[in-house]
Design a protein around this motif. Sequence first.
Motif, mmCIF file in Angstrom:
data_model
loop_
_atom_site.group_PDB
_atom_site.id
_atom_site.type_symbol
_atom_site.label_atom_id
_atom_site.label_comp_id
_atom_site.label_asym_id
_atom_site.label_seq_id
_atom_site.Cartn_x
_atom_site.Cartn_y
_atom_site.Cartn_z
ATOM 1 N N THR A 161 0.804 -1.229 0.000
ATOM 2 C CA THR A 161 0.000 0.000 0.000
ATOM 3 C C THR A 161 0.828 1.267 0.000
ATOM 4 N N GLY A 162 2.107 1.155 0.343
ATOM 5 C CA GLY A 162 2.954 2.335 0.377
ATOM 6 C C GLY A 162 2.727 3.220 1.580
ATOM 7 N N SER A 163 2.008 2.752 2.586
ATOM 8 C CA SER A 163 1.742 3.526 3.794
ATOM 9 C C SER A 163 2.216 2.747 5.006
ATOM 10 N N ALA A 164 3.094 3.376 5.799
ATOM 11 C CA ALA A 164 3.660 2.711 6.973
ATOM 12 C C ALA A 164 2.974 3.116 8.267
ATOM 13 N N VAL A 165 1.917 3.920 8.202
ATOM 14 C CA VAL A 165 1.280 4.389 9.427
ATOM 15 C C VAL A 165 0.492 3.259 10.068
ATOM 16 N N SER A 166 0.378 3.341 11.382
ATOM 17 C CA SER A 166 -0.431 2.400 12.159
ATOM 18 C C SER A 166 -1.483 3.196 12.904
ATOM 19 N N GLU A 167 -2.722 2.846 12.683
ATOM 20 C CA GLU A 167 -3.829 3.595 13.278
ATOM 21 C C GLU A 167 -3.989 3.351 14.769
ATOM 22 N N ILE A 168 -3.417 2.250 15.284
ATOM 23 C CA ILE A 168 -3.607 1.852 16.681
ATOM 24 C C ILE A 168 -2.259 1.597 17.328
ATOM 25 N N VAL A 169 -2.144 1.952 18.603
ATOM 26 C CA VAL A 169 -0.987 1.589 19.424
ATOM 27 C C VAL A 169 -1.505 0.902 20.677
ATOM 28 N N LEU A 170 -1.003 -0.294 20.940
ATOM 29 C CA LEU A 170 -1.390 -1.073 22.111
ATOM 30 C C LEU A 170 -0.331 -0.931 23.186
#
Length: 884
Positions: free
Chosen positions: A698-707
């Motif tokens: 997808t070319g996107s390294a962002v993570s919407e959630i942090v645990l």
Amino acid sequence: MYQYWLIGLVRTRSGHLVGTIGGVALTVAFIACLSAFLQSSAAEMTARSIAQVPVDWQVQLLPGADISAVEAEVRAAASVTEFQRVGYAEVPGFEANTADTVQATGSGVVLGIEPGYIGGLPAQVRGLQGSLDGVLLAQQTAANLHVAVGDQVVVHRYQAPDVSVTIAGIVELANADAVFQAIGVPAGAAPQAPPDNVLLLPLPQWKQMFEEQRASRPDTIRTQFHVKLDHHDLSSDAVAASTAATGRGHNLEARVAAAALLSNNLAARLEAVREDALYARLVFLFLGAPGAILAVLITLAVAGAGREKRRRDQALLRLRGATVDAVLYLAAIEAAVAGFCGAIIGILLGALAAYLALGVALLRSEGVALLGTVAGAGVTLSLAAILFPAWRDARSTTVAAARRPISNLATPLWARSYLDLVLLALAATFYWRSATSGYQVVLAPEGVAATAVDYTAFLSPVLLWTGLALFVMRLVGAGLRRGRPVIAKGLQPIAGRLADVVAATFGRQAPRLTAGVGLTVLAFAFAASTAIFNATYEAQARVDAELTNGADVTVTGTSAEPASQTLDRLSTLPGVMAAQPMQHRYAYVGTDLQDLYGIDPMRIGLATAMSDAYFGNGDARAMLADLARTPDGVLVSQETVNDYQLSRGDSIKLRLQNAADHQYHIVPFHIVGVVREFPTAPKDSFLVANAAYIVQQTGSAVSEIVLLRSSGDPARVALAARNATSAFPGLKISQIGDAVTLIGSSLTAVDLAGLTRLELIFALVMLAASGGLVLGLGFADRERSFAVLVALGARPRQLGAFVWSEAVLVTGSGMVLGLMAGTLIAYVLVKLLTGVFDPPPEVLSVPWFYLATLVAAAGGAALLAATREAVRSRTHVTEKLRGE
């Protein structure tokens, strides 16, 4: 005469009288507390369920209806606290042009809401970014279009020109299922999935935008009233509240017939609570009933310990001219005194325990009827324990026979009829029937919890509890009668050279000793099974909460404002043991848009639990290792596997949105397994894949959630996380403590903490009573035998051989066998309640400290009884010999 008889009882039979009063008090207090738990839990479930309904009524107007007239009828049918008009417009889709690319969605819905809607019904819409005034876009739609606050979105309309709007805010529709439910469909129809794409407009702007579409396509436009009602006049009883809510809805339906349709969300929720209340009754019955039965048995055992002396007293009275009626009247006086005193003390103890453990005031006016019933049961128990045996002896025994000792050689009826084996066979049959049929008390089709209580299945633990105790009594009795050499050898460390004599005495006292062992086994089995089940329930409630919340603390963002941008500062917060990012994207499986979670399979377990029950193969470590070894691997939910007839090893093509052009492109995956549950995931359809592969495609390294995993209080870590991310208003911070009170349905929200405290405390008291009081009264009944031994010159050590051997036999064997039986019963109960646990427990949680306390309490009570008898047996020897 009667007052002198009562005074004599207090002076010479105080032990038996106090013991009977204590048994009645214990029974009354325990039943009163369990009844209070049942009432309070049902009321709590009702209140909580009512509070969780965001919109009580959704009234959908039919074509041609007079809006003002329908509104007047709604207000006349019930007391309304919030009234909001909502417009629904179906559209072919949305389109956005951002970063030189064009994104388009499929069909969607545009809602028109009044200015006070979000404030009046706060549970419906939660702001994520931007303002709550103006044009609002649902989070998933914003992700599909890759738009942010300030961007423009083109709305395609049916038979009308496109129109462009500017986005003022990004929001989450917390109750989309209810907002977009189909109203007026037949009962039992499959629930309608909410639309993937939603836009919200101020109602005046919505009316203007869709006036032309309404004229050409009226079937795509509809209007609803979202109504909140006054709940103060609803009963705390689920049945009464459900009946009242349903009646109100029927009244409105009669008023607006042919003008509007009603979705009575409040009545539907309360109807579900009526079924959920069965679970509270089930907990009461199958966790509390054994304790109540045990308290009754202790009372009967205590009263029965003085039966021999009562028979001799009767014989003496009748020899001196007393009639049978007079003898029974004296027995009735003893029973009445024990019953009334025990009932009063039990009510006071029960009220105190209920207030301290449950916060329930039993002595209030609404609790009088309950306390009166329980007190009546206590008096009845006392009469059954004292008066009935006296009546039976007086009617069927001559004076000469009453002066002879009760025969201990007769085999009990339950042993002759093999009742223990019958009960065990029935318990195994009911358990096998439930296991083979896949019975679960809680079913969750499409994520909607519902009860399916089969009470015959839960007879298994009760039958097993009773059958095991009787079977143990059979084995112990046979061992005492026929295993004299083995018993003598085992008693050598305690009885020394008298071991063989003590073993022979045990053989003659087999019925009494087996009864004592059986009672101790029942007490230990009840205490152990209750403790293990409650510990498992509490542990799984936390696992369930962690599954719902995601971790101890979860930071949730969006693709536009991901939580991973704060990962560094979050991982260094005090109390944070581990922090792991997790992607939450969306992927099309065919035409179905599903949640996609991207993880690092080898590190995700550092921040949140990875239970074996989450995965289809029952092995979390192996499944995650397989996913890590397969870069393009994907774990597919059970529902997706069923819907698309997939299996392990299949290739599957998903459509994921690419960050470069914001379009959905086909990405190949290989299925490596099935995932049933996953942190923060929905209960129906979702996917889990390698985050690295998703980034690559997808070319996107962002993570919407942090645990976040905390080392201390999650609430403190959550507060620190809120402070650390205050510059990012779109991030949502949640902690596991909040999830504990909100997880699942009201079934799993039943708070067993109060019941746990009550049962464990009463279990300790009952165990001490069965191990000490009954044992001590048994010693007291044989005080003449001990006096004879002392008169013949028995030394304290020799006398102690009899006392200590009996204490070790009754308490020790009851302890070992009772703990084994309790563990087995807890295992069966947990298996039968598997559907309540989400996920089901992998192993039983054993409260070792409490079990050690049980052993110490039973041992201490037996030690106290034996020591007291060893001392008392050497005093007043002449009086004891003459007293018989």
